[in-house]
Design a protein around this motif. Structure first.
Motif, short mmCIF file in Angstrom:
data_model
loop_
_atom_site.label_atom_id
_atom_site.label_comp_id
_atom_site.label_asym_id
_atom_site.label_seq_id
_atom_site.Cartn_x
_atom_site.Cartn_y
_atom_site.Cartn_z
N ALA A 15 29.58 -63.13 -3.40
CA ALA A 15 29.60 -64.57 -3.80
C ALA A 15 29.96 -65.42 -2.60
O ALA A 15 29.71 -66.86 -2.84
N SER A 16 30.51 -65.07 -1.56
CA SER A 16 30.94 -66.08 -0.50
C SER A 16 30.04 -65.81 0.81
O SER A 16 30.21 -66.95 1.46
N ILE A 17 29.24 -64.99 0.80
CA ILE A 17 28.35 -64.73 1.94
C ILE A 17 27.44 -65.86 2.20
O ILE A 17 27.27 -66.41 3.35
N PRO A 18 26.75 -66.23 1.28
CA PRO A 18 25.78 -67.49 1.34
C PRO A 18 26.47 -68.76 1.92
O PRO A 18 25.70 -69.41 2.90
N LEU A 19 27.58 -69.14 1.49
CA LEU A 19 28.21 -70.03 2.16
C LEU A 19 28.63 -69.86 3.53
O LEU A 19 28.62 -70.82 4.52
N VAL A 20 29.10 -68.63 4.03
CA VAL A 20 29.46 -68.57 5.17
C VAL A 20 28.22 -68.47 6.24
O VAL A 20 28.13 -68.93 7.36
N GLU A 26 27.45 -77.50 7.19
CA GLU A 26 25.97 -77.70 6.73
C GLU A 26 25.73 -77.59 5.07
O GLU A 26 24.76 -77.78 4.74
N SER A 27 26.91 -77.10 4.57
CA SER A 27 26.61 -76.67 3.20
C SER A 27 26.71 -77.98 2.08
O SER A 27 27.48 -78.88 2.44
N SER A 28 25.92 -78.03 1.33
CA SER A 28 25.96 -79.02 0.25
C SER A 28 27.38 -79.06 -0.62
O SER A 28 27.94 -78.19 -0.68
N ARG A 29 27.63 -80.18 -1.22
CA ARG A 29 28.89 -80.07 -2.13
C ARG A 29 28.44 -79.22 -3.18
O ARG A 29 29.46 -78.62 -3.73
N MET A 30 27.36 -79.13 -3.81
CA MET A 30 27.18 -78.23 -5.07
C MET A 30 27.29 -76.69 -4.45
O MET A 30 28.02 -76.15 -5.22
N LEU A 31 26.84 -76.41 -3.22
CA LEU A 31 26.94 -74.98 -2.83
C LEU A 31 28.61 -74.85 -2.57
O LEU A 31 29.01 -73.72 -3.17
N VAL A 32 29.36 -75.68 -2.25
CA VAL A 32 30.66 -75.35 -1.63
C VAL A 32 31.52 -75.43 -2.89
O VAL A 32 32.34 -74.37 -3.21
N PHE A 33 31.24 -76.26 -3.90
CA PHE A 33 32.14 -76.21 -5.09
C PHE A 33 31.61 -75.17 -6.25
O PHE A 33 32.51 -74.55 -6.78
N GLY A 34 30.42 -74.65 -6.12
CA GLY A 34 29.72 -73.73 -7.08
C GLY A 34 30.33 -72.32 -6.48
O GLY A 34 30.78 -71.49 -7.27
N SER A 35 30.40 -72.26 -5.38
CA SER A 35 30.88 -70.83 -4.70
C SER A 35 32.45 -70.69 -4.96
O SER A 35 32.78 -69.76 -5.22
N PRO A 78 35.47 -70.29 1.05
CA PRO A 78 34.98 -71.28 0.20
C PRO A 78 35.91 -72.08 -0.73
O PRO A 78 35.86 -73.32 -0.94
N MET A 79 37.11 -71.39 -0.93
CA MET A 79 38.11 -71.93 -1.65
C MET A 79 38.79 -73.23 -0.60
O MET A 79 39.03 -74.32 -1.18
N THR A 80 38.98 -72.67 0.43
CA THR A 80 39.69 -73.83 1.41
C THR A 80 38.77 -74.85 1.77
O THR A 80 39.11 -75.92 1.54
N VAL A 81 37.59 -74.60 1.86
CA VAL A 81 36.46 -75.88 2.02
C VAL A 81 36.47 -76.73 0.91
O VAL A 81 36.34 -77.93 0.98
N ALA A 82 36.36 -76.00 -0.17
CA ALA A 82 36.42 -76.90 -1.45
C ALA A 82 37.71 -78.09 -1.63
O ALA A 82 37.45 -79.06 -2.09
N ILE A 83 38.82 -77.45 -1.31
CA ILE A 83 40.11 -78.16 -1.37
C ILE A 83 39.70 -79.16 -0.30
O ILE A 83 40.15 -80.52 -0.69
N LEU A 84 39.53 -78.84 0.79
CA LEU A 84 39.38 -80.07 1.94
C LEU A 84 38.12 -81.09 1.53
O LEU A 84 38.44 -82.06 1.68
N VAL A 131 37.04 -82.20 14.56
CA VAL A 131 38.42 -82.22 14.57
C VAL A 131 38.90 -80.75 14.03
O VAL A 131 38.45 -80.32 12.89
N LEU A 132 39.88 -80.13 14.63
CA LEU A 132 40.28 -78.69 14.22
C LEU A 132 39.18 -77.85 14.11
O LEU A 132 38.60 -77.15 13.27
N ARG A 133 38.66 -77.79 15.33
CA ARG A 133 37.34 -76.84 15.67
C ARG A 133 37.73 -75.43 15.46
O ARG A 133 38.98 -75.07 15.69
N GLY A 134 36.84 -74.45 14.95
CA GLY A 134 36.99 -73.08 15.02
C GLY A 134 37.59 -72.66 13.74
O GLY A 134 38.38 -71.39 13.55
N GLY A 135 37.62 -73.61 12.61
CA GLY A 135 38.34 -73.26 11.46
C GLY A 135 37.77 -71.99 10.75
O GLY A 135 38.70 -71.35 9.93
N LEU A 136 36.51 -71.80 10.89
CA LEU A 136 36.19 -70.38 10.14
C LEU A 136 36.97 -69.13 10.62
O LEU A 136 37.25 -68.57 9.97
N TRP A 137 36.76 -69.12 11.95
CA TRP A 137 37.15 -67.97 12.53
C TRP A 137 38.73 -67.93 12.34
O TRP A 137 39.05 -66.78 12.16
#
Length: 204
Positions: A15-20, A26-35, A78-84, A131-137
């Motif tokens: 469920a988290s792979i598409p967003l990653v 580059e992800s839309s708001r719908m994809l972020v919050f939906g995931s 996805p949970m962290t990005v949705a909150i941000l 700002v705060l680059r490299g957050g994913l890894w």
């Protein structure tokens, strides 16, 4: 029912792979919050099913631990990005009204831009601001480290992980909005890692 709970818990990873793969910026708001909503629903379902039938004598403990670490690492993104994204949206709405006159006075043609368009431009600039680059890894490694320390019975290790992260980000925290993003992202990431550990404990 235990195997059902295990499968539901494991579904958080795909469920988290598409967003990653699409990259968070580059992800839309719908994809972020939906995931995020799907991942949260799967996590709650796994917790409830695990609590109802916690007998897992036929499931290797090592499998549960590995699964818990993987779900923590991937599902927390996805949970962290949705909150941000949600917090950023609130900040934009609060700051848009007083800044519209200034923009219209300093930028030629800005008086023809509507407020929703200005909000969109502001959000786009923030999403691509380095700002705060490299957050994913960093987030992936952070959640792996936090969950692993909990499974090792060494919760004090969380303080070490967060200390290393804070030192690494120290110079960047002076940028506008960086401190808030750091705190929100860290809290969301660590809470998700702890939640995954708790779900595995319910499955044991």
């Amino acid at each position: 029912m235990t195997w059902i709970a295990l499968i539901v818990f494991a579904l958080i990873i795909p469920a988290s792979i598409p967003l990653v793969l699409k990259r968070y910026q580059e992800s839309s708001r719908m994809l972020v919050f939906g995931s995020a909503f799907l991942i949260l629903a799967l996590g709650l379902a796994a917790a409830v099913l695990g609590a109802l039938d916690p007998v897992t004598s036929n499931i290797p403990l090592a499998l549960l631990i590995v699964l818990g670490v993987l779900v923590s690492a991937f599902g927390g993104g996805p949970m962290t990005v949705a909150i941000l994204r949600a917090s950023h949206r609130v900040d934009v709405e609060q700051s848009t009204e007083p800044t519209v006159p200034a923009v219209s006075q300093t930028v030629p043609g800005a008086e023809s831009i509507s407020v929703p368009e200005l909000e969109s431009l502001a959000e786009d600039n923030t999403e691509h601001d380095p700002v705060l680059r490299g957050g994913l890894w960093i987030g992936l490694l952070e959640r792996i480290a936090v969950t692993t320390t909990l499974f090792m019975g060494w919760p004090e290790g969380i303080a070490l992980v967060l200390g290393v992260k804070g030192l690494g980000r120290y110079k960047e925290l002076g940028k506008e909005g960086a401190a808030e993003r750091f705190i929100l992202g860290t809290f969301a990431s660590v809470l998700w890692a702890c939640a995954c550990y708790g779900i595995v404990q319910l499955l044991i």
